[in-house]
Motif scaffolding. Structure first.
Motif, mmCIF file in Angstrom:
data_model
loop_
_atom_site.group_PDB
_atom_site.id
_atom_site.type_symbol
_atom_site.label_atom_id
_atom_site.label_comp_id
_atom_site.label_asym_id
_atom_site.label_seq_id
_atom_site.Cartn_x
_atom_site.Cartn_y
_atom_site.Cartn_z
ATOM 1 N N ASP A 125 2.672 4.211 -1.117
ATOM 2 C CA ASP A 125 1.983 3.155 -1.859
ATOM 3 C C ASP A 125 0.474 3.417 -1.744
ATOM 4 O O ASP A 125 0.055 4.357 -1.066
ATOM 5 N N SER A 235 12.256 -2.461 -4.281
ATOM 6 C CA SER A 235 11.109 -1.937 -3.543
ATOM 7 C C SER A 235 11.539 -1.779 -2.096
ATOM 8 O O SER A 235 11.955 -2.746 -1.459
ATOM 9 N N GLN A 236 11.443 -0.551 -1.591
ATOM 10 C CA GLN A 236 11.937 -0.245 -0.257
ATOM 11 C C GLN A 236 10.788 0.040 0.685
ATOM 12 O O GLN A 236 9.908 0.853 0.404
ATOM 13 N N GLY A 237 10.761 -0.637 1.833
ATOM 14 C CA GLY A 237 9.745 -0.393 2.835
ATOM 15 C C GLY A 237 10.095 0.788 3.723
ATOM 16 O O GLY A 237 11.245 1.230 3.777
ATOM 17 N N ASN A 242 5.659 0.589 0.824
ATOM 18 C CA ASN A 242 6.669 0.055 -0.083
ATOM 19 C C ASN A 242 6.680 0.870 -1.375
ATOM 20 O O ASN A 242 5.664 0.942 -2.070
#
Length: 278
Positions: A125, A235-237, A242
């Motif tokens: 990000d 949305s994957q952390g 993210n």
């Protein structure tokens, strides 16, 4: 299948049918073990570092990551991009081919023993450094069954193992993995809906239940999948922050999973009515 509502979950284990929504979370947790940087980080378990060419999943399963795909069966994939954060165009990567580990997700950061060239998965990000991450993860199966066939297989497993019931999971509200070195390498997940399926075919709705286990053992215990894949965008952390990712997966039938009572406490009804209702 009739539904009977129960009170609270109790400790149990048995074969389990997870719908595609629940399977998507487990699949991406498993695929995160195939990120290149994790194979060099001393705080990571490096589960698959020396496993290239070895069987790590049932032979009927293939996992690929193809961020060049913009859509799947008409549904947009959020994991699509033209270039990663390091300026490399993504390449389709076969991670596992018919159960055999073939490769890893790679950024420009070199990892000893792995190819030195990025395959375009260095993602981040705006506030993080690039890290190899999933883009569009596709789970392909050669052992496909209809929903009715999977439930019949689940009932057969219950009877064969002489268990009081099996487990049906629909969706996951929360998923908590433990993957660092020194941790117990397990996950704990709260299903959206959890049922016990009894040998006579009726289902019982279970309240406040969680499923627990290890992603690797769970994936290796897959018996079959559904014949319909579904697309999940989220949305994957993680390392790199993210990021948008997509998972294309069918529902899966596993030979065993554990259920435990959740930590959620029952809520009391309000004493006063809401002022908004006046």
């Amino acid at each position: 299948f009739s539904l009977w509502a129960s009170s609270e979950a109790r400790g149990a284990f048995g074969p389990c049918l997870l719908d595609a929504a629940a399977a998507s979370q487990l699949m991406i947790a498993f695929a995160s073990r195939l990120e290149g940087e994790r194979q060099r980080d001393p705080n990571e378990p490096q589960t698959f570092r020396d496993k290239i060419g070895e069987n790590v999943l049932p032979q009927f399963l293939t996992l690929t990551d193809d961020s060049t795909m913009e859509s799947y069966k008409g549904k947009k994939l959020m994991g699509h991009y033209i270039f990663d954060e390091e300026g490399v165009a993504p390449q389709p990567v076969v991670l596992i081919d018919q159960g055999v580990l073939k490769g890893f997700l790679l950024s420009r950061r070199p990892v000893k023993g792995l190819p030195l060239k990025s395959n375009g998965h260095g993602r981040a990000d705006p506030y993080s450094s690039a890290h190899a991450r999933v883009g569009n993860l596709l789970i392909l199966s050669e052992r496909k069954k209809s929903t009715d066939e999977l439930k019949a297989m689940l009932l057969d497993e219950i009877k064969k193992k002489k268990l009081p019931f099996g487990i049906v999971v629909e969706g996951l509200e929360a998923f908590h993995p433990e993957g660092k070195t020194g941790s117990h390498q397990t996950f704990r997940a709260k299903p959206t809906l959890l049922y016990y399926l009894y040998p006579d075919g009726h289902q019982e709705l279970v309240h406040n239940g969680e499923i627990v286990g290890t992603p690797i053992n769970l994936m290796q215990s897959i018996l079959a999948t559904s014949d319909q894949e579904e697309v999940f965008n989220f949305s994957q952390g993680g390392a790199g922050g993210n990021i948008a990712a997509s998972v294309v997966t069918p529902a899966i039938l596993v030979s065993e999973i554990e259920v435990q009572k959740g930590a959620e406490q029952p809520m009391r009804l309000p004493i006063l009515s809401s002022p908004l209702e006046k």
